[in-house]
Design an enzyme around this catalytic site. Structure first.
Site, PDB file in Angstrom:
ATOM      1  CD  GLU A  23      -2.472  -1.200   2.774  1.00 43.19           C
ATOM      2  OE1 GLU A  23      -3.390  -2.018   2.944  1.00 43.19           O
ATOM      3  OE2 GLU A  23      -2.060  -0.436   3.676  1.00 43.19           O
ATOM      4  CE  LYS A  72       4.932   5.428   6.680  1.00 43.94           C
ATOM      5  NZ  LYS A  72       4.475   6.815   6.955  1.00 43.94           N
ATOM      6  NE  ARG A 113      -2.087   4.263  11.922  1.00 43.63           N
ATOM      7  CZ  ARG A 113      -1.182   3.352  12.293  1.00 43.63           C
ATOM      8  NH1 ARG A 113       0.086   3.686  12.405  1.00 43.63           N
ATOM      9  NH2 ARG A 113      -1.559   2.109  12.541  1.00 43.63           N
ATOM     10  NE  ARG A 140       2.509   8.031  15.980  1.00 44.92           N
ATOM     11  CZ  ARG A 140       3.169   7.149  15.251  1.00 44.92           C
ATOM     12  NH1 ARG A 140       3.137   7.231  13.943  1.00 44.92           N
ATOM     13  NH2 ARG A 140       3.879   6.202  15.808  1.00 44.92           N
ATOM     14  CD  GLU A 153      -0.735   7.985   7.657  1.00 41.82           C
ATOM     15  OE1 GLU A 153      -0.533   9.198   7.472  1.00 41.82           O
ATOM     16  OE2 GLU A 153       0.048   7.245   8.255  1.00 41.82           O
ATOM     17  CG  PHE A 211      -4.003   1.815   6.659  1.00 45.15           C
ATOM     18  CD1 PHE A 211      -3.838   1.159   7.874  1.00 45.15           C
ATOM     19  CD2 PHE A 211      -3.539   3.120   6.546  1.00 45.15           C
ATOM     20  CE1 PHE A 211      -3.233   1.778   8.949  1.00 45.15           C
ATOM     21  CE2 PHE A 211      -2.932   3.755   7.626  1.00 45.15           C
ATOM     22  CZ  PHE A 211      -2.775   3.081   8.826  1.00 45.15           C
ATOM     23  NE  ARG A 255       8.591   1.501  15.535  1.00 46.64           N
ATOM     24  CZ  ARG A 255       8.015   2.514  14.904  1.00 46.64           C
ATOM     25  NH1 ARG A 255       7.782   2.437  13.611  1.00 46.64           N
ATOM     26  NH2 ARG A 255       7.670   3.595  15.561  1.00 46.64           N
ATOM     27  CE  LYS A 303       8.987   3.142   9.492  1.00 48.77           C
ATOM     28  NZ  LYS A 303       8.560   4.205  10.418  1.00 48.77           N
TER      29      LYS A 303
END
Length: 506
Positions: free
Chosen positions: A210, A212, A217, A232, A261, A299, A370, A376
């Site tokens: 997808e 970035k 966020r 976020r 986003e 997303f 994470r 990414k």
């Protein structure tokens, strides 16, 4: 529980770089807490955020209220918590005098060590190392429950004190009682840096690729006749983004939680600078809303019409997402070939975005983590680093704070680890801004620089890193330059020293 016990634990945590020693000090204190209320208070204090949040007390007020310290420790954690509740509740005519009296009484009963602790706690500068990861381990150790159960409960509760209370009072059964709740934000799942597009696609196959986006966020909740929008960092911004509220309210579903986003676009459809998007999050002025409309791109779908989806694989969440918000999805492709992934990446860059995110279609939503399930991939490496200091400039930059000292986050909760300096990428506007802004975060200064408390996060582009004995982290950034400041991130969300070292040539 005596406040002095909390201060002692805080000091022990701050003195060591050992993660095991930090966990031992914190879990030992939690073991000694008498009842769920003391557990909540201790965790809130040691995490640097009182249960009342910010109580509106600044440096000047604290300095005026801080006199000679008490000779002996008499304060309790519960007593301080009650005083902070009274402080937070003081309002209206005469409240300034009431607040001053409350503060003077509190600080006058505190020993010197307790005064230092309270000043740091009330000004948001308590950074002794009890970061979320360390505190979560300490809670699991003290309650003798699996770390995974604590992390999941924290993901859903959004608060360390509530998670600790449940763990120590009810064990695994109480932790499993937390569920996704509409209008209570969930900590966002994060992506790790990928080494290359080809490796990420191969490692995560079957996967989705997808765009970035270079946006901010957001997490949106719809249900019970209302819409909520969060950043976020889980800050609610519903009142600042009426166009997003209207759009989500019109989605074809009764209840939904979406991750995505938002950003503002130029007239030719390219993303506006990140700072312009962020400027909307603190404003409710109608003229600014009209001048800078935000668009959402979603997303992920965490809940739809009564069904929680956190544990479902991405392929299932994607189907629900398309059903709920099909006209507002981040551009992407499912199970792409290598050529299709390359084409999508080129399209993302041509449209002015940062690159792509590669996601395993088998991955659950690991909120607050994470992990490697999302990676990414950008054309240049970027890191979010903490500004440690800024040197006074020379020549054309005389009178401005210029050369930045940059630090990576210590994942074990210690102070940021310096990894380099840079003055490249600083526009006249940024020079002006940081010269005005940095003194508000000053810890001390010398003839050459203003040194900062950990508070400001900056995104840095770099060509790579190299082994170096010049800096404490034993690595140095190569050709580092400023991309932008990240007001949406705290130092606790900055890139770790491990992430920096991972960029070393193999």
């Amino acid at each position: 529980m005596p406040l002095s016990d909390v201060v002692t634990a805080s000091t022990e945590v701050g003195r060591t770089r050992s993660r095991l020693a930090k966990v031992a000090a914190l879990s030992g204190l939690l073991h000694r807490a008498r009842g769920p209320e003391e557990v909540e208070i201790a965790v809130a204090f040691l995490s640097g955020t009182p249960r009342q949040g910010r109580v509106g007390v600044g440096w000047r007020t604290l300095r005026a209220a801080t006199g000679a310290p008490a000779a002996s420790a008499t304060l309790t954690a519960a007593g301080v918590d009650a005083a902070l509740t009274a402080l937070a509740g003081a309002s209206g005519k005469g409240s300034a005098g009431v607040r001053a009296e409350l503060l003077e009484r509190l600080m006058g009963a505190a020993t010197e060590a307790e005064q230092r602790f309270l000043v740091a706690l009330l000004t948001g500068e308590l950074r002794q190392g009890a970061l979320e990861g360390v505190m979560l381990e300490a809670i699991a150790t003290a309650a003798e429950v699996p770390s995974a159960a604590v992390r999941r409960a924290f993901m859903l509760s959004g608060g360390l004190p509530a998670t600790a209370r449940a763990a120590l009072a009810g064990g695994v059964a109480a932790l499993e009682g937390f569920r996704l709740e509409l209008h209570r934000p969930v900590r966002p799942m994060l992506a790790s840096p990928g080494s290359s597009l080809q490796e990420a696609v191969a490692d995560l196959a079957p996967c989705a690729v997808e765009y970035k986006l270079d946006g901010a966020r957001i997490q949106v909740h719809k249900g019970g006749g209302r819409v909520s929008v969060y950043t976020r960092t889980l800050r609610e911004i519903t009142g600042s983004v009426p166009e997003l509220v209207e759009l989500v309210a019109g989605l074809p579903c009764e209840s939904v939680v979406l991750d995505g986003e938002t950003l503002a676009l130029t007239d030719d459809g390219r993303p506006r600078p990140f700072q312009e998007t962020m400027s909307r999050f603190g404003s409710t002025a109608e003229e600014q809303v009209a001048a800078l409309l935000l668009r959402p791109w979603f997303f992920d779908c965490l809940h739809l019409d009564g069904e929680d989806l956190l544990d479902e694989p991405l392929r299932v969440r994607g189907e629900k997402l398309r059903a709920a918000a099909g006209g507002h999805l981040v551009p992407g492709v499912l199970a792409p070939t290598a050529e299709q992934a390359e084409e999508l990446t080129e399209a993302a860059l041509a449209a002015g975005h940062e690159g792509v995110v590669v996601k395993s279609l088998d991955s659950a939503y690991a909120a607050g983590r994470r992990g490697k399930a999302w990676q990414k991939v950008k054309p240049v490496h970027t890191l979010d680093l903490v500004v440690l200091a800024a040197e006074w400039g020379h020549g054309r930059r005389t009178g401005y704070l210029s050369n930045l000292h940059l630090g990576a986050r210590d994942p074990d909760g210690g102070p940021p680890v310096m990894v380099g300096k840079t003055f490249k990428g600083l526009t006249d506007q940024l020079l002006q801004w940081q010269t005005e802004e940095f003194p508000a975060h000053e810890s001390h200064r010398d003839d050459w620089a203003v040194h900062l408390k950990p508070a400001v996060v900056v995104e840095i582009a770099l060509d790579g890193v190299q082994v170096s004995t010049r800096y404490p982290g034993q690595v140095a950034l190569r050709f580092a330059r400023v991309v932008r400041y990240r007001p949406d991130k705290t130092p606790a969300e900055a890139s770790t020293i491990d992430e920096v070292r991972a960029l070393l040539p193999r």
